[in-house]
Motif scaffolding. Sequence first.
Motif: not given
Length: 489
Positions: A157-168, A222-239
């Motif tokens: 599942r992919r989770f968006a990280l609110d409050g983390v800047p795009a250049d993280a 975290i891959a920057p937005s220029q790599v992912t195209g996403l407006a907000r950083p995200e992490v993907t976790l697997y169980n």
Amino acid sequence: MTAAVVAATCAGLVPAAASAAECVTTVRGTVRDSVTGAPVPGMTVMVMAADGSSGEPIFNLNYVYSDSLGGYAIEEGCTGVESVVLVDAAFDAPYAGQSYGLHATDMSRATTFPLGGGRVEQDVLVTPGGRFVPVQPRRALDTRTDPGGPLGPGQSRRFALDGVPADATAVVLNLTATEGSAQTSFVSAVVDDESGAPGTPTTSVLNTERGRDVANLVTVGIAPSQVTGLARPEVTLYNNAGTTHLVADLAGYYTPTSDAGYVKIDAVRAFDSRTTTALGERERRRVPLGALAPAGAVAAMVTVTTTEGTAATSYVSAFPAGAQDGPSTSVVNAYRGDDIANLAIVPLGDGQDVELYNDRGDTDVIVDVTGWFVRGQGSMYFPLDTQRVADRIAPTIFRSTSFILDPDEFGLSSSAEAVMLNVTTYGATRPTYLKVWGYDEPEPATSATNARPGADVAAAAVAGSWIVDIHNSGDAYGVIDVTGFFANR
């Protein structure tokens, strides 16, 4: 850069161009900063097999340097092999990891191409290292309140990280698994592939256990937005197995625009409640770090250990002194009859101090400082594609074992000042512990992880060298995952 490339460069050798009769593939493009998009000159550009089967360039050690505008052009013979551009650094320039991580060799995102003749246009993004930005610890994700519910078996599942800047470039989380249904499982942080689908897990960040809350400090690149195209950083976790809820508290993130670097120290015991009184139920207690902290320090890297707990289960929070809602997050779980250690990065508060909170029963708490994040000083952090060390930790009559993390193999800078690891124990026949440190550091007084029979236990650790010493106090096995490193420019 591999030793072979270094040797060729030192000798002043220039690989011969292909003859006119040979089929030639010309690969050309621009090396760019993945955060700013600016061209990056002086990088070594090579071609290697896209399956990562070889760390060596696949044809005649062929390489070129990116020019003043970041441009490159390289010729390779035609083989039809699916290939990818590998970006390293010139022998007479800083190692790529000193200024840029090797994001171009992230095989899950890199654009591949066959060497079948003609011309291939291939721009390459490289990611700069980051310095730390502490935040007031806050809950970043909680599947107990997520409409998707717990993660199921084999589910990502992919989770968006609110409050983390795009250049993280990396994010620091205290990740807790709770209400797991499987007797044992593992959780991984995975990288989405070029199509956006979750990658296949090859390492883990946390091990779950039915009937127990388990936490670990997790630093995720975290891959920057220029790599992912996403407006907000995200992490993907697997169980992996059963179902489990995941709760993550944000401690901070790394960005190339910050100025707080990591300053490693020999571990210092800053607090031990066994010398006074245990923390009582719902008690807050101040840990005076101000006398130890260097000028400009904004956060401390600490090992927090709970012992002699009276409650069946509890949690302990660590947060900036004076923060009113500090107890709303946690850094380690306490259990009656167990010693539990966890690494944490805690922002400094009033007087450069931190506070502790214990939720239930009484428990003793020990705090050892292992490093500081200081403005205008210290090392940058470079996340890596996590890689497992081939040799496992095994019980030995000598109890201490050394592992050499070859910089070429793991993508480390040869001048790395510290290496971020995830250490997992398994197969313990009795309660025991592991200590982790760099070969030129004194053996620490505190364990990195506490192993127990019938459970796999994961813990983050930092070693001040790419030669890692591990003391195994008992009959437990273990594995080491390399997740990143700290180095100066």
